[in-house]
Scaffold this motif. Structure first.
Motif, short mmCIF file in Angstrom:
data_model
loop_
_atom_site.label_atom_id
_atom_site.label_comp_id
_atom_site.label_asym_id
_atom_site.label_seq_id
_atom_site.Cartn_x
_atom_site.Cartn_y
_atom_site.Cartn_z
N HIS A 244 0.87 -1.17 0.00
CA HIS A 244 0.00 0.00 0.00
C HIS A 244 0.91 1.22 0.00
O HIS A 244 1.62 1.48 0.97
N ILE A 245 0.88 1.97 -1.09
CA ILE A 245 1.69 3.19 -1.18
C ILE A 245 0.88 4.31 -0.55
O ILE A 245 -0.19 4.68 -1.04
N THR A 246 1.42 4.83 0.55
CA THR A 246 0.72 5.88 1.28
C THR A 246 1.47 7.20 1.17
O THR A 246 2.69 7.21 0.96
N LEU A 247 0.74 8.28 1.33
CA LEU A 247 1.32 9.60 1.20
C LEU A 247 2.35 9.88 2.28
O LEU A 247 3.44 10.39 2.00
N GLY A 248 2.06 9.51 3.51
CA GLY A 248 3.00 9.76 4.61
C GLY A 248 4.30 9.00 4.45
O GLY A 248 5.39 9.55 4.67
N ALA A 249 4.21 7.74 4.04
CA ALA A 249 5.43 6.93 3.85
C ALA A 249 6.24 7.45 2.68
O ALA A 249 7.48 7.49 2.74
N LEU A 250 5.57 7.87 1.62
CA LEU A 250 6.27 8.42 0.45
C LEU A 250 6.99 9.71 0.81
O LEU A 250 8.17 9.90 0.47
N GLU A 251 6.31 10.60 1.52
CA GLU A 251 6.95 11.85 1.96
C GLU A 251 8.10 11.58 2.91
O GLU A 251 9.16 12.22 2.81
N ASN A 252 7.93 10.63 3.81
CA ASN A 252 8.97 10.29 4.76
C ASN A 252 10.22 9.75 4.05
O ASN A 252 11.34 10.14 4.37
N GLY A 253 10.04 8.86 3.10
CA GLY A 253 11.17 8.30 2.35
C GLY A 253 11.88 9.35 1.52
O GLY A 253 13.12 9.39 1.48
N LEU A 254 11.12 10.21 0.86
CA LEU A 254 11.74 11.27 0.06
C LEU A 254 12.47 12.28 0.94
O LEU A 254 13.52 12.81 0.57
N PHE A 255 11.94 12.53 2.13
CA PHE A 255 12.60 13.47 3.04
C PHE A 255 13.91 12.89 3.57
O PHE A 255 14.94 13.56 3.59
N LYS A 256 13.88 11.62 4.00
CA LYS A 256 15.09 11.00 4.54
C LYS A 256 16.19 10.90 3.48
O LYS A 256 17.36 11.19 3.75
N SER A 257 15.83 10.48 2.28
CA SER A 257 16.83 10.39 1.22
C SER A 257 17.30 11.78 0.80
O SER A 257 18.48 11.97 0.48
N GLY A 258 16.40 12.75 0.84
CA GLY A 258 16.78 14.12 0.51
C GLY A 258 17.80 14.70 1.48
O GLY A 258 18.73 15.40 1.09
N ILE A 259 17.64 14.38 2.76
CA ILE A 259 18.60 14.84 3.76
C ILE A 259 19.99 14.29 3.47
O ILE A 259 21.00 15.01 3.52
N LEU A 260 20.08 13.00 3.15
CA LEU A 260 21.38 12.40 2.85
C LEU A 260 22.03 13.02 1.61
O LEU A 260 23.23 13.32 1.60
N ILE A 261 21.25 13.21 0.56
CA ILE A 261 21.79 13.79 -0.67
C ILE A 261 22.15 15.26 -0.44
O ILE A 261 23.17 15.73 -0.94
N PHE A 262 21.34 15.98 0.34
CA PHE A 262 21.66 17.36 0.68
C PHE A 262 23.01 17.45 1.38
O PHE A 262 23.84 18.30 1.05
N LEU A 263 23.24 16.59 2.36
CA LEU A 263 24.50 16.62 3.10
C LEU A 263 25.68 16.29 2.20
O LEU A 263 26.76 16.89 2.31
N GLN A 264 25.49 15.36 1.29
CA GLN A 264 26.56 15.01 0.35
C GLN A 264 26.90 16.20 -0.55
O GLN A 264 28.08 16.56 -0.71
N LEU A 265 25.89 16.82 -1.14
CA LEU A 265 26.13 17.95 -2.04
C LEU A 265 26.68 19.15 -1.28
O LEU A 265 27.58 19.85 -1.77
N PHE A 266 26.17 19.38 -0.08
CA PHE A 266 26.65 20.51 0.72
C PHE A 266 28.12 20.34 1.08
O PHE A 266 28.89 21.30 1.05
N SER A 267 28.52 19.11 1.41
CA SER A 267 29.93 18.89 1.74
C SER A 267 30.81 19.06 0.51
O SER A 267 31.94 19.55 0.61
N LYS A 268 30.32 18.67 -0.67
CA LYS A 268 31.08 18.89 -1.90
C LYS A 268 31.30 20.37 -2.15
O LYS A 268 32.38 20.79 -2.56
N ILE A 269 30.29 21.19 -1.89
CA ILE A 269 30.41 22.63 -2.08
C ILE A 269 31.28 23.25 -1.00
O ILE A 269 32.11 24.13 -1.28
N LEU A 270 31.13 22.81 0.23
CA LEU A 270 31.90 23.36 1.33
C LEU A 270 33.39 23.09 1.17
O LEU A 270 34.22 23.90 1.59
N ILE A 271 33.74 21.99 0.54
CA ILE A 271 35.15 21.67 0.30
C ILE A 271 35.79 22.73 -0.58
O ILE A 271 36.92 23.16 -0.34
N THR A 272 35.08 23.17 -1.60
CA THR A 272 35.67 24.12 -2.55
C THR A 272 35.74 25.54 -2.01
O THR A 272 36.55 26.32 -2.47
N SER A 273 34.90 25.86 -1.05
CA SER A 273 34.92 27.22 -0.53
C SER A 273 36.08 27.41 0.42
O SER A 273 36.52 26.49 1.10
#
Length: 139
Positions: free
Chosen positions: A56-85
């Motif tokens: 059963h694909i539910t809205l809350g679970a979908l939002e939760n999964g996208l948020f958790k994965s988004g946090i990890l990708i955000f941290l990865q991209l942010f660290s890549k940018i922070l290295i160059t600064s």
């Protein structure tokens, strides 16, 4: 709403990484997002959007999964940018953070040599790369 804002920031950080020519593994980020979202869908929560025989694909679970994965990708991209600064970070904490990001930059600068047929070649390659970085830092 917070998922949309987070993924908007991720798109902006992605554009900055492209402009700065930072090497980002897009396929692994996509697979990470898909895997975390899928496993989040296994615990249904909220309004049912789509119903399969056992899933059963539910809205809350979908939002939760996208948020958790988004946090990890955000941290990865942010660290890549922070290295160059060249942001000055004062004190012992700043020195430590600079050292951590310098090692992270050296680790992600090039691909690890790996044996495609056997996965056991990855760990020795990482160990060798870490020893090289450690020896370079001591000098």
């Amino acid at each position: 709403m917070k998922v949309i804002i987070l993924w908007g920031i991720i798109i902006a950080l992605s554009l900055i990484c492209i402009i700065l020519r930072r090497r980002v593994r897009w396929i692994s980020s996509l697979l990470l997002t898909a895997a975390i979202t899928f496993f989040s869908l296994l615990t249904p929560e909220g309004k049912v959007l789509v119903e399969f025989s056992w899933l059963h694909i539910t809205l809350g679970a979908l939002e939760n999964g996208l948020f958790k994965s988004g946090i990890l990708i955000f941290l990865q991209l942010f660290s890549k940018i922070l290295i160059t600064s060249k942001i000055p970070l004062p004190g012992k904490a700043g020195t430590f953070i600079k050292a951590v990001f310098a090692i992270y930059e050296k680790l992600t600068a090039e691909k690890l040599p790996q044996d495609r047929k056997k996965l056991k070649g990855i760990i020795p390659a990482i160990d060798e790369k870490l020893l090289t970085i450690w020896n370079d830092e001591k000098l």
